[in-house]
Design a protein around this motif. Structure first.
Motif, PDB file in Angstrom:
ATOM      1  N   ALA A  41     -20.521 -12.340 -31.612  1.00 35.62           N
ATOM      2  CA  ALA A  41     -20.572 -11.389 -30.503  1.00 35.62           C
ATOM      3  C   ALA A  41     -22.013 -11.005 -30.200  1.00 35.62           C
ATOM      4  O   ALA A  41     -22.833 -10.860 -31.116  1.00 35.62           O
ATOM      5  N   ALA A  42     -22.308 -10.858 -28.923  1.00 40.38           N
ATOM      6  CA  ALA A  42     -23.591 -10.263 -28.541  1.00 40.38           C
ATOM      7  C   ALA A  42     -23.582  -8.824 -29.025  1.00 40.38           C
ATOM      8  O   ALA A  42     -22.546  -8.154 -29.006  1.00 40.38           O
ATOM      9  N   VAL A  43     -24.737  -8.337 -29.480  1.00 36.17           N
ATOM     10  CA  VAL A  43     -24.796  -6.978 -30.019  1.00 36.17           C
ATOM     11  C   VAL A  43     -25.919  -6.198 -29.342  1.00 36.17           C
ATOM     12  O   VAL A  43     -26.987  -6.728 -29.061  1.00 36.17           O
ATOM     13  N   ALA A  44     -25.643  -4.935 -29.068  1.00 38.09           N
ATOM     14  CA  ALA A  44     -26.649  -4.020 -28.542  1.00 38.09           C
ATOM     15  C   ALA A  44     -26.530  -2.712 -29.309  1.00 38.09           C
ATOM     16  O   ALA A  44     -25.449  -2.361 -29.796  1.00 38.09           O
ATOM     17  N   GLY A  45     -27.633  -2.000 -29.414  1.00 40.72           N
ATOM     18  CA  GLY A  45     -27.582  -0.746 -30.147  1.00 40.72           C
ATOM     19  C   GLY A  45     -28.681   0.216 -29.769  1.00 40.72           C
ATOM     20  O   GLY A  45     -29.745  -0.195 -29.296  1.00 40.72           O
ATOM     21  N   THR A  46     -28.405   1.489 -29.938  1.00 38.93           N
ATOM     22  CA  THR A  46     -29.417   2.529 -29.838  1.00 38.93           C
ATOM     23  C   THR A  46     -29.310   3.385 -31.095  1.00 38.93           C
ATOM     24  O   THR A  46     -28.223   3.551 -31.652  1.00 38.93           O
ATOM     25  N   PHE A  47     -30.451   3.938 -31.526  1.00 39.12           N
ATOM     26  CA  PHE A  47     -30.503   4.595 -32.825  1.00 39.12           C
ATOM     27  C   PHE A  47     -31.255   5.922 -32.757  1.00 39.12           C
ATOM     28  O   PHE A  47     -31.968   6.201 -31.800  1.00 39.12           O
ATOM     29  N   THR A  48     -31.090   6.717 -33.814  1.00 40.24           N
ATOM     30  CA  THR A  48     -31.786   7.992 -33.904  1.00 40.24           C
ATOM     31  C   THR A  48     -33.284   7.817 -33.678  1.00 40.24           C
ATOM     32  O   THR A  48     -33.863   6.796 -34.054  1.00 40.24           O
ATOM     33  N   MET A 186     -28.741  11.757 -28.924  1.00 40.33           N
ATOM     34  CA  MET A 186     -27.507  11.437 -29.649  1.00 40.33           C
ATOM     35  C   MET A 186     -27.212  12.545 -30.650  1.00 40.33           C
ATOM     36  O   MET A 186     -27.431  13.708 -30.358  1.00 40.33           O
ATOM     37  N   ALA A 187     -26.715  12.226 -31.823  1.00 41.36           N
ATOM     38  CA  ALA A 187     -26.190  13.266 -32.669  1.00 41.36           C
ATOM     39  C   ALA A 187     -26.048  12.787 -34.091  1.00 41.36           C
ATOM     40  O   ALA A 187     -26.486  11.715 -34.415  1.00 41.36           O
ATOM     41  N   THR A 188     -25.433  13.629 -34.994  1.00 41.87           N
ATOM     42  CA  THR A 188     -24.966  13.051 -36.248  1.00 41.87           C
ATOM     43  C   THR A 188     -23.744  12.296 -35.814  1.00 41.87           C
ATOM     44  O   THR A 188     -22.632  12.730 -35.975  1.00 41.87           O
ATOM     45  N   MET A 189     -24.008  11.219 -35.168  1.00 44.94           N
ATOM     46  CA  MET A 189     -22.972  10.566 -34.411  1.00 44.94           C
ATOM     47  C   MET A 189     -22.992   9.067 -34.654  1.00 44.94           C
ATOM     48  O   MET A 189     -24.046   8.444 -34.636  1.00 44.94           O
ATOM     49  N   LEU A 190     -21.823   8.535 -34.911  1.00 44.78           N
ATOM     50  CA  LEU A 190     -21.627   7.094 -34.939  1.00 44.78           C
ATOM     51  C   LEU A 190     -20.647   6.759 -33.825  1.00 44.78           C
ATOM     52  O   LEU A 190     -19.604   7.393 -33.716  1.00 44.78           O
ATOM     53  N   CYS A 191     -20.996   5.796 -33.008  1.00 48.41           N
ATOM     54  CA  CYS A 191     -20.078   5.333 -31.972  1.00 48.41           C
ATOM     55  C   CYS A 191     -20.082   3.817 -31.974  1.00 48.41           C
ATOM     56  O   CYS A 191     -21.145   3.193 -31.858  1.00 48.41           O
ATOM     57  N   PHE A 192     -18.913   3.243 -32.139  1.00 51.00           N
ATOM     58  CA  PHE A 192     -18.770   1.791 -32.162  1.00 51.00           C
ATOM     59  C   PHE A 192     -17.920   1.364 -30.976  1.00 51.00           C
ATOM     60  O   PHE A 192     -16.811   1.873 -30.782  1.00 51.00           O
ATOM     61  N   ASP A 229     -27.896   8.543 -36.601  1.00 44.34           N
ATOM     62  CA  ASP A 229     -27.231   8.233 -35.338  1.00 44.34           C
ATOM     63  C   ASP A 229     -27.315   6.759 -34.948  1.00 44.34           C
ATOM     64  O   ASP A 229     -28.370   6.144 -35.048  1.00 44.34           O
ATOM     65  N   MET A 230     -26.225   6.269 -34.427  1.00 42.41           N
ATOM     66  CA  MET A 230     -26.262   4.950 -33.804  1.00 42.41           C
ATOM     67  C   MET A 230     -25.071   4.765 -32.871  1.00 42.41           C
ATOM     68  O   MET A 230     -23.993   5.313 -33.116  1.00 42.41           O
ATOM     69  N   VAL A 231     -25.325   4.057 -31.789  1.00 44.80           N
ATOM     70  CA  VAL A 231     -24.271   3.583 -30.898  1.00 44.80           C
ATOM     71  C   VAL A 231     -24.429   2.072 -30.839  1.00 44.80           C
ATOM     72  O   VAL A 231     -25.508   1.573 -30.505  1.00 44.80           O
ATOM     73  N   VAL A 232     -23.382   1.357 -31.186  1.00 46.18           N
ATOM     74  CA  VAL A 232     -23.445  -0.111 -31.251  1.00 46.18           C
ATOM     75  C   VAL A 232     -22.320  -0.708 -30.424  1.00 46.18           C
ATOM     76  O   VAL A 232     -21.179  -0.233 -30.475  1.00 46.18           O
ATOM     77  N   VAL A 233     -22.645  -1.750 -29.660  1.00 45.68           N
ATOM     78  CA  VAL A 233     -21.656  -2.471 -28.859  1.00 45.68           C
ATOM     79  C   VAL A 233     -21.602  -3.927 -29.307  1.00 45.68           C
ATOM     80  O   VAL A 233     -22.639  -4.581 -29.447  1.00 45.68           O
ATOM     81  N   LEU A 234     -20.395  -4.426 -29.526  1.00 47.61           N
ATOM     82  CA  LEU A 234     -20.172  -5.856 -29.778  1.00 47.61           C
ATOM     83  C   LEU A 234     -19.401  -6.432 -28.600  1.00 47.61           C
ATOM     84  O   LEU A 234     -18.364  -5.889 -28.201  1.00 47.61           O
ATOM     85  N   ALA A 235     -19.893  -7.541 -28.041  1.00 46.54           N
ATOM     86  CA  ALA A 235     -19.229  -8.207 -26.908  1.00 46.54           C
ATOM     87  C   ALA A 235     -18.996  -9.671 -27.277  1.00 46.54           C
ATOM     88  O   ALA A 235     -19.945 -10.454 -27.360  1.00 46.54           O
ATOM     89  N   ASN A 236     -17.720 -10.037 -27.502  1.00 47.47           N
ATOM     90  CA  ASN A 236     -17.438 -11.386 -28.031  1.00 47.47           C
ATOM     91  C   ASN A 236     -17.056 -12.423 -26.974  1.00 47.47           C
ATOM     92  O   ASN A 236     -16.817 -13.589 -27.309  1.00 47.47           O
ATOM     93  N   GLY A 237     -16.961 -12.033 -25.716  1.00 53.05           N
ATOM     94  CA  GLY A 237     -16.749 -13.005 -24.641  1.00 53.05           C
ATOM     95  C   GLY A 237     -15.357 -13.571 -24.507  1.00 53.05           C
ATOM     96  O   GLY A 237     -15.124 -14.469 -23.686  1.00 53.05           O
ATOM     97  N   GLN A 238     -14.386 -13.054 -25.262  1.00 52.03           N
ATOM     98  CA  GLN A 238     -13.063 -13.681 -25.274  1.00 52.03           C
ATOM     99  C   GLN A 238     -12.223 -13.394 -24.025  1.00 52.03           C
ATOM    100  O   GLN A 238     -11.152 -13.976 -23.851  1.00 52.03           O
TER     101      GLN A 238
END
Length: 401
Positions: A41-48, A186-192, A229-238
């Motif tokens: 999967a393509a991955v993108a992320g933003t972090f604290t 962001m925050a004390t936050m995890l978002c997947f 903190d992190m927000v991460v996106v996985l995009a697998n193209g399916q």
């Protein structure tokens, strides 16, 4: 349309998830989550942006830089922050253990942690969690994963949406945790977030970075910036759509859907602030620019005096105006209008006459809208926040013990 949906990160094609008890939390609640894509999967992320960043942030940044990933592992109960070289070694070992269990490479594994700072990971329990979660992976496992990443949250946060791109149905789903140490950035936050969209990694990262600025970076509970903190996106193209590689109509459709989902999730995080009894939507109108609009909104959202006034259902507009005035943004008091729930409480440089009973009703509501019209420009912004209650002090006074 974004909806609350327990399908979360397994809503998109080709994703499985699990949430299990590894024994990391003293409470005995679920504390280890695993999310896996069937394919690369393509991955993108933003972090604290905190300079005191946790070890898993550094490990996961490297994975995002590589451009692709297949798995996310996350534990709650231990932040693995301020743990020196041991913390880095443990974060890297977590990725390696997960990779070995899944038959992939360590640089395909995003690592996340949340919990108490200054405590090293119990690696024996992490190893057990990885093995147990891998065996429990399921196409319906998102709810368990969402439950395993929360700490002081009062409920799990899980959303989904779908769109049509190139004639194909594209799915996006997300889970998140976050209730305290929220703002700035962001925050004390995890978002997947997972999606079966077929999108170029560069476009995916561009979309996420831009969206974060008007979603997760527009919330505040207490003005503290976390280490994890992190927000991460996985995009697998399916989904099978034509690959999105430029800023065309397909990209706009995807961008708008992801933006709506992130804004909804940001609101859920703010509304679940530790000890919160009020959810505050702060709309800034007609600022000179977005930066000024955000300054005013965040200044109001972070003011302890504003937050405690709303907890006490006290329509103290002076505190709101004061916070706007010291925000550093351009403003003219005589041009500024303040409204609580569509009731004007300040205008023309002084307090306005209003129906006290009607305003009391507004202040008694759980959801309250505050409108600040600066009347000196044409740019708007919205910040989401909550009140500050006795319970917030109790939660955080007892957090480490």
């Amino acid at each position: 349309m974004v909806k609350e949906d327990k399908a979360g990160v397994t809503y998109a094609k080709g994703f499985k998830a699990a949430g299990v008890k590894a024994g990391i939390k003293k409470s005995g609640n679920p504390d280890f989550a695993l999310i896996v894509s069937d394919t690369d999967a393509a991955v993108a992320g933003t972090f604290t942006q905190n300079k005191v960043a946790a070890a898993p942030v550094y490990v996961s940044k490297k994975v995002v830089k590589s451009g692709s990933a297949k798995a996310i592992v996350a534990n709650s109960g231990c932040a693995n922050a301020c743990t020196g070289q041991q913390g880095m070694d443990d974060a890297e070992k977590t990725a390696a253990l997960a990779a070995a269990q899944l038959g992939i490479t360590a640089d395909d594994v995003i690592v996340a942690s949340t919990g108490v700072i200054g405590v090293t990971l119990p690696m024996d329990k992490i190893a057990t969690g990885i093995k147990t979660a891998a065996a429990a992976l399921d196409e319906n496992g998102s709810k368990d994963a969402a439950n395993a990443i929360i700490t002081t949250d009062t409920y799990i946060k899980s959303l989904t949406t779908d769109i049509i791109i190139d004639g194909k149905e594209v799915h996006i789903g997300a889970i998140a945790k976050g209730a305290g140490m929220i703002q700035p950035n962001m925050a004390t936050m995890l978002c997947f977030i997972t999606t079966d969209a077929n999108i170029d990694q560069v476009r995916l990262q561009l979309a996420l970075s831009a969206i974060i600025e008007k979603s997760f970076n527009m919330i505040s509970v207490d003005g503290d910036m976390s280490t994890n903190d992190m927000v991460v996106v996985l995009a697998n193209g399916q989904a099978g759509n034509r690959k999105i590689v430029k800023d065309d109509e397909d990209f706009k459709i995807f961008y708008n859907a992801l933006a709506e989902l992130c804004c909804k999730m940001a609101q859920k995080v703010a509304a679940d602030g530790e000890g919160a009894t009020k959810f505050l939507t702060i709309n800034i109108h007609n600022a000179k620019n977005f930066a000024d609009a955000k300054k005013v909104g965040m200044s109001i959202a972070n003011s302890p005096l504003v937050k405690t006034a709303f907890f006490g259902q006290d329509p103290n507009w002076g505190r709101v105006l004061c916070a706007a005035g010291y925000s550093g943004a351009d403003m003219v008091p005589e041009k500024t209008v303040v409204k609580f729930g569509n009731i004007t409480v300040y205008a023309d440089g002084t307090g306005a006459a209003f129906d006290k009973k009607a305003l009391q009703k507004v202040m008694a509501e759980h959801d309250i809208v505050i409108d600040i019209d600066l009347n000196i420009g044409s740019t708007d912004a919205t910040v989401w926040s909550c009140d500050l209650s006795y319970e917030y002090v109790k939660i955080n006074g007892e957090y480490h013990t």
